[in-house]
Enzyme design. Structure first.
Site, mmCIF file in Angstrom:
data_model
loop_
_atom_site.group_PDB
_atom_site.id
_atom_site.type_symbol
_atom_site.label_atom_id
_atom_site.label_comp_id
_atom_site.label_asym_id
_atom_site.label_seq_id
_atom_site.Cartn_x
_atom_site.Cartn_y
_atom_site.Cartn_z
ATOM 1 C CE1 TYR A 252 -3.477 2.279 9.414
ATOM 2 C CE2 TYR A 252 -3.242 4.269 8.083
ATOM 3 C CZ TYR A 252 -3.211 3.640 9.314
ATOM 4 O OH TYR A 252 -2.934 4.350 10.440
ATOM 5 C CB CYS B 90 5.951 47.179 11.708
ATOM 6 S SG CYS B 90 7.353 46.218 11.140
ATOM 7 C CB CYS C 197 6.677 42.945 14.727
ATOM 8 S SG CYS C 197 6.402 44.715 14.737
ATOM 9 C CB CYS D 27 10.215 44.362 15.252
ATOM 10 S SG CYS D 27 9.957 44.387 13.475
ATOM 11 C CB CYS E 288 9.353 48.842 13.264
ATOM 12 S SG CYS E 288 8.551 47.740 14.431
ATOM 13 C CE LYS F 240 4.923 5.086 7.369
ATOM 14 N NZ LYS F 240 4.434 6.357 7.783
ATOM 15 C CE LYS G 295 8.721 6.760 7.160
ATOM 16 N NZ LYS G 295 9.100 7.639 8.246
ATOM 17 C CG ASP H 2 4.083 12.401 5.609
ATOM 18 O OD1 ASP H 2 3.996 12.054 6.803
ATOM 19 O OD2 ASP H 2 4.959 13.164 5.180
ATOM 20 C CD GLU I 155 -2.264 -1.248 2.915
ATOM 21 O OE1 GLU I 155 -2.144 -0.268 3.677
ATOM 22 O OE2 GLU I 155 -2.764 -2.323 3.262
#
Ligand code: IVH
Length: 666
Positions: A226, A429, A423, A407, A410, A118, A315, A120, A116
């Site tokens: 699955y 800014c 920020c 920041c 700014c 895999k 994998k 993610d 099958e």
């Protein structure tokens, strides 16, 4: 009448579930979208009038649902195991050899494997009782997961009712976000100033673990099954492949890339075939799963340290190379998020020269203990931005790099917002200002015609505007020097700036561009808290819980008004003559008992249709909720109230009848 309604609700529920199955699972619809929508609308109208007949497998349960405070825990009847990983042909061959040794087979025996993809994503378990989806949970630690039933119900590829009436079955599978949905979600998040998801797996996981199912419903998730956990005795299958076919026939979504192969060489061929089409698949996979097909053999093989002996994940190897961090740049995005980026000694990874890699945020830097001068492993996979996987050798700087407290754009103080540093100087800014001004002036906000992106760019670059208040301090002649600006267009712009001063309060709040505050929340804020003063004085808890917007949004509003530069800009706006007004204040004045209060209706009313009752609440400045939550002011219960009533009783809410409701709105 009521019996007929129940019958029709049953018919429509069954029909819609069937067409959903044809559309999402078989990809072979037999009615048009238009006809499908018509069925949905008919059902919605009937369910609205007869909430007592809404079935548990109603398609309307795919959206919304109660906002839970925290997920309940679910103990899996059979633990959800994980898989051993293999990365090479040699390792896969060793997996095959071990199986034969364990079973006492000769090395030449060819085991039948089922292969099958895999996926993610995030592992979940779905429980169906008498064919109805009754509970869904995350894998959690394998023994105990979280109850995410309401969220899973929003996923179209999870049937609420099976095509077969199976007594009891636990279905296991993976929830994923497809590549397109992931891209779109991150684009939206960038626009609204939320932190980005690093990959579709995190996005799927974040979406399933949302407290508000309505948010999950907008995330376009998919589920592929699955396997199974426990199931009733009457179900019989002898192989993994039969199990998958059984699930498919029951209406469960099974990906079509499943094959039974002979010997481990067959599994390796399957892997090579999948590797070729990996990029063209609409969702992410990180390899294949090889499973012994015969379930009796699976049982004999059993498990070892939480992984089955009968399966392995083969994998894809990620493309990784070693490099060195020569510097760390911190950029400030349009929405104020500080993003650290590692500057690398250029390195060729799978044919592409990589010079920069994202470090995501401070948490990631801390976890991996990354600093300038470190030798690192860098990974590049597909279109995803390269990232630093881990430190291989520490350089001269001990400990992790620290993001600046100020920041870099700014100089104002940053706040920690979830995993991000942000920020908060949203209105001034320079890195955020262009986006802020364009939003402020946009049609649905202050509606300043003529102040679009191009003009804003020029005005900011020439230093004529540094924040939104400066718009109202522009002087005649300021614009005439700008390319493409004549006297007439200058006059038009000044007219629309002037006109915008007279604005409704909800639009003004929306225009400020407070992160997460869209039109709807701006409207609610004004209804609940009145003007700026009311909103400003509310605490995080009150902001978050008052209308169930959650802590992230509550914090964002709270922090916005605690940032001196933002309140200074608002004051300058007021000084310049911007005078937001609460449109319906006079209308609400006489409706003290309704304005700002939240209502929910359940059951049929004698003297009103549901729409009439809800509209009268809205017109008087009240809020109509669709789901029962802790902080409701009134639950209006009519004839034969439905499940909302039971919930309201449980939560000890203020339940009133039709007469009391009439009294309130008199
Ligand atoms: S079977 C006992 N099949 O991989 C076997 N798992 O690393 C349990 N996964 O937690 C899983 N695709 O979330 C199986 N086709 C597939 C899978 C798959 C993805 C995930 C699953 C599991 C994890 C283990």
């Amino acid at each position: 009448m009521s019996i007929e309604a129940k019958k029709r609700i049953d018919e429509l529920t069954d029909a819609i579930n069937y067409h959903n199955y044809r559309y999402y699972m078989l990809e072979d619809p037999v009615i048009s979208d238009f006809e499908f929508d018509r069925l949905i609308k008919e059902l919605a109208a009937l369910e609205n009038t007869y909430p007592q007949y809404v079935r548990d497998d109603s398609p309307s349960k795919r959206v919304g649902g109660a906002v839970s405070e925290k997920f309940g825990q679910v103990r899996h009847n059979i633990p959800m195991l994980s898989l051993d990983n293999t990365y090479s042909r040699d390792e896969v061959a060793e997996f095959d050899a071990k199986i034969k040794r364990f079973l006492g087979y000769p090395a030449t025996e060819e085991i039948e494997y089922e292969c099958e993809l895999k996926f993610d994503g995030l592992a979940v378990e779905l429980i169906y009782r008498d064919g109805i989806f009754v509970q869904g949970s995350t894998r959690g630690d394998g023994v105990t997961g979280e109850d995410v039933t309401a969220n899973l119900k929003t996923i179209n590829t999870i049937p609420l009712k099976l095509q077969k009436n199976i007594g009891y079955i636990e279905v296991r599978g993976e929830v994923l976000m497809d590549k397109k949905g992931f891209k779109r979600l991150n684009e939206e998040r960038l626009k609204e100033g939320s932190s980005l998801f690093a990959n579709p797996r995190n996005a799927a996981s974040g979406s399933i673990r949302q407290l508000d199912p309505e948010v999950t419903s907008k995330r376009n998730l998919i589920m592929f099954a699955y396997g199974t956990g426990g199931y009733s005795k009457e179900i019989i299958f002898e192989t993994q492949f039969e199990m998958m076919n059984f699930l498919r026939a029951a209406g469960i979504n099974i990906n079509k890339n499943v094959a039974v192969v002979k010997g481990i060489s067959g599994a390796i061929d399957f892997f090579d075939g999948v590797a070729k089409k990996r990029e063209s698949l609409p969702f992410e996979i990180d390899g294949i799963v090889i499973k012994v097909n015969d379930l009796k053999l699976q049982e004999r093989l059993g498990e070892i340290s939480k992984s089955p002996r009968w399966a392995t994940a083969y994998k894809f190897s990620a493309k990784q190379e070693v490099s060195e961090i020569t510097g760390i740049e911190v950029s400030v995005g349009r929405t104020g998020i500080l993003t650290p980026v590692a500057i690398l000694k250029p390195v060729n990874i799978g044919g592409v020269v990589v010079k920069r890699a994202t470090l995501h945020n401070q948490d990631e830097i801390n976890k991996k203990n990354i600093n300038i001068g470190d030798g690192v492993l860098v990974e590049r996979s597909g279109d995803v931005i390269p990232e630093v996987v881990k430190v291989i050798s520490k350089g001269g700087n001990s400990g992790p790099f620290k993001l600046p407290e100020l920041c870099p754009c700014c100089g104002s103080l940053t706040v920690i917002d979830g995993a991000a540093h942000r920020c908060m100087n949203e209105l001034s800014c320079p890195c955020q200002i262009k986006g802020t001004i364009v939003h402020f002036a946009s049609k649905r906000a202050m509606d300043i015609e003529g102040l679009g992106e191009k003009i804003v760019d020029k005005l900011v670059e020439k230093g004529l505007i540094k924040n939104v208040a400066d718009i109202y301090y522009l002087k005649k002649g300021d614009l005439s020097g700008l390319e493409g600006f004549g006297e007439k267009s200058e006059e038009n712009l000044f007219n629309s700036i002037e006109k915008s001063k007279n604005i409704s309060y909800d639009r003004f709040i929306y225009a400020l561009g407070i992160r997460h505050v869209g039109e709807h929340i701006a409207d609610l804020l004004v209804k609940y808290f009145g003007g700026i003063e009311g909103i400003k004085s509310a605490g995080i808890e009150e902001l978050s819980s008052r209308f169930g917007i959650g802590e992230e949004i509550g914090k964002s509003i709270f922090n916005f008004f605690r940032t001196g530069s933002n309140t200074a800009v608002i004051e300058r706006l007021f000084k310049a003559g911007v005078s937001p007004h609460i449109v319906n204040v006079s209308a609400y004045a006489g409706y003290g008992k309704i304005a700002g209060k939240s209502f929910i209706f359940t059951g049929g009313l004698k003297d009103f249709t549901r729409d009439e009752a809800e509209n009268s609440v809205k017109e008087m400045g009240g809020i109509v909720e669709k789901t029962v939550k802790k902080k409701l002011d009134y639950v209006v219960a009519g004839n034969e109230p439905g499940s909302k009533y039971d919930k309201a009783v449980k939560l000890k809410l203020n339940i009133i009848n039709e007469e009391e409701f009439k009294e309130l709105i008199k």
